[in-house]
Design a protein around this motif. Structure first.
Motif, PDB file in Angstrom:
ATOM      1  N   ALA A 107       0.827  -1.207   0.000  1.00  0.00           N
ATOM      2  CA  ALA A 107       0.000   0.000   0.000  1.00  0.00           C
ATOM      3  C   ALA A 107       0.860   1.255   0.000  1.00  0.00           C
ATOM      4  O   ALA A 107       0.509   2.260  -0.634  1.00  0.00           O
ATOM      5  CB  ALA A 107      -0.929  -0.013   1.212  1.00  0.00           C
ATOM      6  N   THR A 108       1.996   1.206   0.687  1.00  0.00           N
ATOM      7  CA  THR A 108       2.913   2.352   0.692  1.00  0.00           C
ATOM      8  C   THR A 108       3.464   2.606  -0.708  1.00  0.00           C
ATOM      9  O   THR A 108       3.537   3.761  -1.167  1.00  0.00           O
ATOM     10  CB  THR A 108       4.067   2.106   1.676  1.00  0.00           C
ATOM     11  N   LEU A 109       3.845   1.537  -1.406  1.00  0.00           N
ATOM     12  CA  LEU A 109       4.326   1.687  -2.784  1.00  0.00           C
ATOM     13  C   LEU A 109       3.221   2.221  -3.696  1.00  0.00           C
ATOM     14  O   LEU A 109       3.469   3.088  -4.544  1.00  0.00           O
ATOM     15  CB  LEU A 109       4.830   0.339  -3.310  1.00  0.00           C
ATOM     16  N   LEU A 110       2.006   1.701  -3.516  1.00  0.00           N
ATOM     17  CA  LEU A 110       0.891   2.147  -4.335  1.00  0.00           C
ATOM     18  C   LEU A 110       0.577   3.615  -4.070  1.00  0.00           C
ATOM     19  O   LEU A 110       0.282   4.380  -5.001  1.00  0.00           O
ATOM     20  CB  LEU A 110      -0.344   1.282  -4.055  1.00  0.00           C
ATOM     21  N   ALA A 111       0.669   4.041  -2.800  1.00  0.00           N
ATOM     22  CA  ALA A 111       0.427   5.440  -2.472  1.00  0.00           C
ATOM     23  C   ALA A 111       1.497   6.333  -3.091  1.00  0.00           C
ATOM     24  O   ALA A 111       1.203   7.431  -3.581  1.00  0.00           O
ATOM     25  CB  ALA A 111       0.401   5.615  -0.958  1.00  0.00           C
ATOM     26  N   CYS A 112       2.752   5.861  -3.076  1.00  0.00           N
ATOM     27  CA  CYS A 112       3.832   6.603  -3.729  1.00  0.00           C
ATOM     28  C   CYS A 112       3.545   6.758  -5.217  1.00  0.00           C
ATOM     29  O   CYS A 112       3.716   7.840  -5.789  1.00  0.00           O
ATOM     30  CB  CYS A 112       5.149   5.875  -3.495  1.00  0.00           C
ATOM     31  N   SER A 135      -4.803  12.487  -1.841  1.00  0.00           N
ATOM     32  CA  SER A 135      -5.142  11.174  -1.281  1.00  0.00           C
ATOM     33  C   SER A 135      -3.909  10.289  -1.192  1.00  0.00           C
ATOM     34  O   SER A 135      -3.686   9.595  -0.186  1.00  0.00           O
ATOM     35  CB  SER A 135      -6.216  10.494  -2.141  1.00  0.00           C
ATOM     36  N   GLY A 136      -3.104  10.318  -2.238  1.00  0.00           N
ATOM     37  CA  GLY A 136      -1.881   9.514  -2.251  1.00  0.00           C
ATOM     38  C   GLY A 136      -0.895   9.942  -1.179  1.00  0.00           C
ATOM     39  O   GLY A 136      -0.263   9.095  -0.530  1.00  0.00           O
ATOM     40  N   ALA A 137      -0.751  11.261  -0.968  1.00  0.00           N
ATOM     41  CA  ALA A 137       0.186  11.754   0.041  1.00  0.00           C
ATOM     42  C   ALA A 137      -0.244  11.326   1.447  1.00  0.00           C
ATOM     43  O   ALA A 137       0.585  10.884   2.256  1.00  0.00           O
ATOM     44  CB  ALA A 137       0.284  13.279  -0.037  1.00  0.00           C
ATOM     45  N   ALA A 138      -1.540  11.449   1.740  1.00  0.00           N
ATOM     46  CA  ALA A 138      -2.037  11.031   3.058  1.00  0.00           C
ATOM     47  C   ALA A 138      -1.899   9.522   3.232  1.00  0.00           C
ATOM     48  O   ALA A 138      -1.511   9.043   4.305  1.00  0.00           O
ATOM     49  CB  ALA A 138      -3.500  11.462   3.224  1.00  0.00           C
ATOM     50  N   ALA A 139      -2.216   8.773   2.173  1.00  0.00           N
ATOM     51  CA  ALA A 139      -2.100   7.309   2.244  1.00  0.00           C
ATOM     52  C   ALA A 139      -0.639   6.893   2.418  1.00  0.00           C
ATOM     53  O   ALA A 139      -0.340   5.964   3.178  1.00  0.00           O
ATOM     54  CB  ALA A 139      -2.675   6.674   0.984  1.00  0.00           C
ATOM     55  N   PHE A 140       0.270   7.579   1.736  1.00  0.00           N
ATOM     56  CA  PHE A 140       1.693   7.246   1.841  1.00  0.00           C
ATOM     57  C   PHE A 140       2.210   7.500   3.253  1.00  0.00           C
ATOM     58  O   PHE A 140       2.873   6.632   3.858  1.00  0.00           O
ATOM     59  CB  PHE A 140       2.511   8.064   0.840  1.00  0.00           C
ATOM     60  N   ALA A 141       1.904   8.678   3.807  1.00  0.00           N
ATOM     61  CA  ALA A 141       2.397   9.016   5.145  1.00  0.00           C
ATOM     62  C   ALA A 141       1.859   8.040   6.183  1.00  0.00           C
ATOM     63  O   ALA A 141       2.604   7.512   7.016  1.00  0.00           O
ATOM     64  CB  ALA A 141       1.997  10.454   5.500  1.00  0.00           C
ATOM     65  N   GLY A 142       0.542   7.787   6.139  1.00  0.00           N
ATOM     66  CA  GLY A 142      -0.050   6.883   7.121  1.00  0.00           C
ATOM     67  C   GLY A 142       0.425   5.459   6.965  1.00  0.00           C
ATOM     68  O   GLY A 142       0.742   4.777   7.957  1.00  0.00           O
TER      69      GLY A 142
END
Length: 199
Positions: A107-112, A135-142
């Motif tokens: 999920a971190t890679l997908l958010a990136c 959305s991607g930035a928030a998903a990546f950080a979390g």
């Protein structure tokens, strides 16, 4: 529109629908596990895994349509790993908790990928690019906080649970929004006069 463009547009919409279903089942699973654990709540995990695997796999044509070169490779790799992890949950080879580190990493890679592809693509309208990037930035950080908590902190310790909560809130809200982005991307690609597969 090319044949591949139609496939990517349809896949994006279907991916969003599948992901929204997976999210709903995951929320129900977590609520029931907390309030009333039992056979019903346990059965929701594999169902969520099946829809999660389907949604991740359906995003693969979208990664190819929106990105080129290493960007497309990053997107496809994240989606393949995520699809496999969810499929293992669906097949009850892994429980949701056992699959959590792999799912969080993918999920971190997908958010990136979400952040970068929305920053570079010229195939989506500006409002959709902003929505996807945020959305991607928030998903990546979390998701990154969750990965680090799972990898580095003592299992089920107070500090790990606290870190999971800190990362889980922004990640959860962001991943709830991503299906809407995916559906909107499909509609945008479907309206495009041309949508050729990158060479």
């Amino acid at each position: 529109m090319s044949g591949f463009g139609r496939v990517a547009a349809s896949s994006s919409v279907l991916a969003g629908i599948a992901a929204a279903g997976a999210n709903a089942l995951l929320v129900a699973y977590l609520v029931l596990q907390f309030l009333r654990p039992g056979d019903v709540s346990t059965s929701l995990g594999p169902l969520a895994g099946g829809l999660g695997a389907l949604g991740a796999a359906l995003l693969i044509p979208v990664a190819v349509a929106l990105g080129e070169g290493l960007l497309a490779v990053l997107g496809v790799a994240a989606m393949v790993v995520l699809a496999v992890a969810w499929a293992l949950v669906a097949g009850q080879v892994l429980t949701l908790w056992a699959a959590a580190p792999v799912v969080a990493g993918a999920a971190t890679l997908l958010a990136c990928w979400l952040v970068v592809v929305n920053d570079r693509t010229e195939r989506l309208p500006p409002h959709l690019i902003r929505f996807g990037r945020r959305s991607g930035a928030a998903a990546f950080a979390g998701s990154l906080v969750i990965v680090l908590a799972l990898a580095l902190l003592p299992p089920m310790s107070t500090v790990q649970l606290g870190a999971l909560a800190v990362g889980g809130v922004p990640a959860g809200l962001a991943w709830l929004a991503v299906p809407a982005w995916s559906i909107s991307v499909g509609r945008a690609l479907g309206r495009a006069p041309t949508a050729e597969q990158p060479g």
